[in-house]
Design a protein around this motif. Structure first.
Motif: not given
Length: 94
Positions: A26-30, A32-44
């Motif tokens: 759960v910690y690792d997945l969390s 990864e999700v946080q990293g993906a969200m940060e990347n999406m925010l940069k793209m936005i």
């Protein structure tokens, strides 16, 4: 009066090792999700910046097109006046 867990209740609880593995997953997945969200925010943010630049360029192009249209309308009027003047001269020659 102490309450003891029955045999079936004890079987429902995961062993500590399994609980640690699940917590780790759960910690690792969390993360990864946080990293993906940060990347999406940069793209936005990048999309928003590009969109603003494109909108600005479209505005400049529109202004340029309107100015060119105005100039062409003026030239059209001058040619029409010249053509009418020539027609009048040819008509009045007779």
């Amino acid at each position: 009066m102490a309450v003891s867990a029955s045999g079936s209740d004890a079987q429902l609880l995961p062993p500590p090792e399994t609980e640690n593995q699940l917590s780790s997953i759960v910690y690792d997945l969390s993360n990864e999700v946080q990293g993906a969200m940060e990347n999406m925010l940069k793209m936005i943010n990048e999309i928003n910046q590009n969109s603003a630049a494109i909108t600005q360029e479209m505005g400049k192009s529109k202004e340029s097109a309107l100015e060119r249209k105005r100039v062409l309308e003026e030239e059209k009027e001058h040619f029409q006046k010249a053509a009418y003047t020539v027609l009048d001269m040819l008509t009045n020659r007779d």
